[in-house]
Design a protein around this motif. Sequence first.
Motif: not given
Length: 362
Positions: A165-166, A168, A173, A177, A189, A199, A204
């Motif tokens: 997940v670029w 996040g 995002g 996640i 992420t 995150v 993540a």
Amino acid sequence: MSSPPKMQAVRTVDVHQSNVELVDTPKPGQGEILICTKAVTLNPTDWKHVAFISPSGVTVGCDFAGIVEGLGPGVSNGLKKGDRVSGFVHGGKYPNKGSFAEFLTAKAAGVMKIPDALSDAEAASMGIAGETAVQALFQRLNVKAPSSSITSIPQITKDSPKLLVWAGSTSVGQYAIQLGTIAGYYVITTASPKNHKLVKSLGAQEAHDYKDESVPEAISKAHPDLNIALDCISENGTQSFCARSLGTSGGKIAVLLAPDKNARELRNDVQIIHTLIYSSLGDEFSYGKRVYDRAEVATDFEWMKLWLDGDKGLLHHLFAKGLLKSNKIKHMDGGIQSIHEGMKYMRESKVSAEKLAYTISA
Ligand SMILES: NC(=O)c1ccc[n+]([C@@H]2O[C@H](COP(=O)([O-])OP(=O)(O)OC[C@H]3O[C@@H](n4cnc5c(N)ncnc54)[C@H](OP(=O)(O)O)[C@@H]3O)[C@@H](O)[C@H]2O)c1
């Protein structure tokens, strides 16, 4: 309370600006409900529509939470007057469809009945952002949806399937996640270091700094089996970062803005798939030159219905069980009259891991 004939709404006016105006209160059509708006949350698409896309005379705003005020003909999913519901509408497109208004109409099958534990603003944040994460992961990237009876987050190990997940800490995002983790994925992420704790708290397994140029190759090297990514920024080179991050066999990247030619040319083993959440509303529309026809939007609507449909869908279940959390809310003062200030704040890129919310009626 019965709905008054007129209501306040944020409408576009000439020269790409918006104003609060007194307009007709909408009436629910076939399968629709009339909703008294309690809270709205803001998305980048709101200010982008005002600044670049909308004609004058349309109502702005997408995310909402409110109370069912009336039912149109053919509502059959059990929703009734007085229920709390949330979702999004295609704001900035039609005279009487935006959420920055005291009342709005929406398809009954396209809203979530709000679980008691969620505030109005928290529930509103699920609209565009939460549903985009759902559409991108489960419909476009074919992530297997969790069971409708899931009661706990699965154990994630290095052997779990991987998802990148670029970005996040974006609103989308944060939902992606969590949903990826709930679906059993090892989520990698990127975010600013100040948001790594957040995150990771959402599930993540790894958080990287997106400003570090070596991150894509480091991810690819550490995870040669990584073959799906969701790019929650999709501009300024991030699609190429995602392509470089995928493992040895390439794979698929879902993007939220137009596919980037440079990223497409980078690897021929990577497929870039654009997703646009408005298609899940089930109404034909065009976006730039792209036409979303009746068959396509009908498919996307039926698909999203599995996640919504009052209290029958997965989103109600995940929030009610405490498995899914909303974005962190930043409450903004001034109600409907001040929403333009929130849109300006967003446009100036001041938002960091927060969701701006306005109260429309107490
Ligand atoms: N296609 C669709 O249907 C769809 C749906 C929803 C959104 N979108 C689009 O998707 C984008 C994100 O929307 P959103 O509401 O999720 O965003 P948002 O919450 O407003 O995004 C704010 C976040 O962006 C992060 N960020 C900014 N520049 C970044 C970069 N270069 N790399 C990584 N992260 C960066 C910041 O992270 P840090 O604070 O950690 O630095 C900040 O937390 C917008 O362009 C929006 O228009 C499209």
